[in-house]
Design a protein around this motif. Structure first.
Motif, PDB file in Angstrom:
ATOM      1  N   UNK A  78       0.852  -1.187   0.000  1.00 14.65           N
ATOM      2  CA  UNK A  78       0.000   0.000   0.000  1.00 14.65           C
ATOM      3  C   UNK A  78       0.886   1.235   0.000  1.00 14.65           C
ATOM      4  N   UNK A  79       0.541   2.221  -0.827  1.00 17.43           N
ATOM      5  CA  UNK A  79       1.332   3.454  -0.838  1.00 17.43           C
ATOM      6  C   UNK A  79       0.515   4.691  -0.483  1.00 17.43           C
ATOM      7  N   UNK A  80      -0.780   4.510  -0.174  1.00 14.93           N
ATOM      8  CA  UNK A  80      -1.624   5.650   0.189  1.00 14.93           C
ATOM      9  C   UNK A  80      -2.640   5.234   1.248  1.00 14.93           C
ATOM     10  N   UNK A  81      -2.739   6.025   2.322  1.00 10.62           N
ATOM     11  CA  UNK A  81      -3.799   5.834   3.307  1.00 10.62           C
ATOM     12  C   UNK A  81      -4.422   7.187   3.611  1.00 10.62           C
ATOM     13  N   UNK A  82      -5.645   7.155   4.106  1.00 11.85           N
ATOM     14  CA  UNK A  82      -6.369   8.369   4.474  1.00 11.85           C
ATOM     15  C   UNK A  82      -6.823   8.250   5.916  1.00 11.85           C
TER      16      UNK A  82
ATOM     17  N   UNK B 222      -4.364  12.800   4.104  1.00 10.49           N
ATOM     18  CA  UNK B 222      -4.001  11.775   3.110  1.00 10.49           C
ATOM     19  C   UNK B 222      -2.482  11.642   3.078  1.00 10.49           C
ATOM     20  N   UNK B 223      -1.987  10.413   3.263  1.00  4.22           N
ATOM     21  CA  UNK B 223      -0.556  10.152   3.263  1.00  4.22           C
ATOM     22  C   UNK B 223      -0.210   9.299   2.045  1.00  4.22           C
ATOM     23  N   UNK B 224       0.588   9.875   1.157  1.00  2.00           N
ATOM     24  CA  UNK B 224       1.076   9.152  -0.022  1.00  2.00           C
ATOM     25  C   UNK B 224       2.578   8.939   0.125  1.00  2.00           C
ATOM     26  N   UNK B 225       3.076   7.814  -0.362  1.00  2.00           N
ATOM     27  CA  UNK B 225       4.496   7.512  -0.197  1.00  2.00           C
ATOM     28  C   UNK B 225       5.125   7.081  -1.514  1.00  2.00           C
TER      29      UNK B 225
ATOM     30  N   UNK C  68      22.722   6.409  -4.035  1.00  2.00           N
ATOM     31  CA  UNK C  68      21.901   7.295  -3.202  1.00  2.00           C
ATOM     32  C   UNK C  68      20.428   7.123  -3.561  1.00  2.00           C
ATOM     33  N   UNK C  69      19.565   7.031  -2.538  1.00  2.00           N
ATOM     34  CA  UNK C  69      18.136   6.801  -2.787  1.00  2.00           C
ATOM     35  C   UNK C  69      17.303   7.676  -1.875  1.00  2.00           C
ATOM     36  N   UNK C  70      16.217   8.220  -2.431  1.00  2.00           N
ATOM     37  CA  UNK C  70      15.317   9.076  -1.662  1.00  2.00           C
ATOM     38  C   UNK C  70      13.930   8.441  -1.552  1.00  2.00           C
ATOM     39  N   UNK C  71      13.414   8.395  -0.337  1.00  2.00           N
ATOM     40  CA  UNK C  71      12.062   7.939  -0.029  1.00  2.00           C
ATOM     41  C   UNK C  71      11.247   9.178   0.331  1.00  2.00           C
ATOM     42  N   UNK C  72       9.984   9.217  -0.091  1.00  2.00           N
ATOM     43  CA  UNK C  72       9.175  10.417   0.114  1.00  2.00           C
ATOM     44  C   UNK C  72       7.828  10.094   0.750  1.00  2.00           C
TER      45      UNK C  72
END
Length: 259
Positions: A190-194, A202-205, A248-252
């Motif tokens: 899952x990449x989105x929860x409300x 709303x949290x998107x990742x 190098x890696x970025x998580x958002x």
């Protein structure tokens, strides 16, 4: 020192890299320190997620066993402010391989006075306010092949008696999260929860892939993006959940709100 970011009707408060406030039109979305539930408002879980007490506080790596405590040693290292403007800020942590780090859980909650990790790394955390909401990012760089997990652990203040978390077709009430206890409720793939409370959050990742939810009170809830759910395996096999540093890696994490 507290840093304030502002844009339009939004305001963010940050203390030593910790998100201590996010207000929209004066409405507070972040759990406040001193309120029941948890002594922090956000933190990171790195380079491991979850408890390691049943594995004698040892985690297997390609360079041998590392002494870790719950959720890793990153939280024991201080952030340095490395950039700030009106609506964004960046904080950085550096760790040198095999450097002992004092464990704040010792001696009351852990028998391990010091933690260590056999790899050097740099961990950057940034906050950026934009018209859509708040963006939080984590950039990891380190030795090629370094194993790691990453989790973000924010706590959100609850204002109503019956908040609801929506994740795809799932509807998750607070009693379900409370019933799971310290293990935290898993929301896989899952990449989105409300979060529907007083207003909607709303949290998107990007990059994480999963969530877990935890609370022990009804005044707050932690909605945590994770790369691996730690209870999917026995603690002695926690290494099976590792990612590996290739570059190098970025998580958002994107937090969008409406009132």
């Amino acid at each position: 020192m507290k840093n304030i970011l502002a844009l339009g009707n939004q305001e963010v408060g940050i203390e030593d890299g910790e998100l201590v406030s996010y207000q929209v039109d004066g409405h507070e979305f972040i759990h406040q320190k001193g309120s029941p539930g948890w002594g922090s408002s956000d933190t990171e879980m790195f380079p491991v997620i979850g408890p390691v007490n049943e594995a004698n506080f040892k985690v297997k790596t390609p360079k041998g066993y590392a002494i870790q405590d719950q959720h890793g040693l990153l939280r024991q290292v201080a952030y340095t402010l490395t950039g700030i403007s009106d609506n964004d800020a960046t904080y950085t942590k550096h760790y040198k391989a095999n450097t002992p780090v004092a464990n704040s859980k010792y001696p009351k909650k852990s028998p391990e006075p010091r933690l260590m990790w056999p790899y050097s790394f740099t961990f950057k955390k940034y906050f950026c306010l934009n018209e859509q909401g708040l963006e939080i990012g984590f950039t990891i760089s380190g030795e090629h092949g370094m194993p790691y997990m990453l989790g973000y652990h924010p706590a959100f203040k609850l204002h109503t008696k019956n908040p609801m978390i929506l994740a795809g077709n799932r509807k998750i009430g607070l009693p379900q999260i409370l019933a799971v206890g310290s293990r935290a409720l898993e929301i896989s793939n899952c990449d989105t929860v409300v979060l529907k409370d007083k207003g909607q959050l709303r949290i998107r990742t990007e990059g994480f892939g999963h969530f877990m939810c935890w609370t022990e009170v009804d005044q707050m809830v932690c909605i945590e993006p994770i790369t691996f759910y730690p209870y999917a395996t026995e603690q002695v096999n926690l290494h099976k959940g590792f990612l590996s540093v290739q570059d190098k890696r970025t998580f958002r994490v994107y937090v969008d709100v409406s009132l």
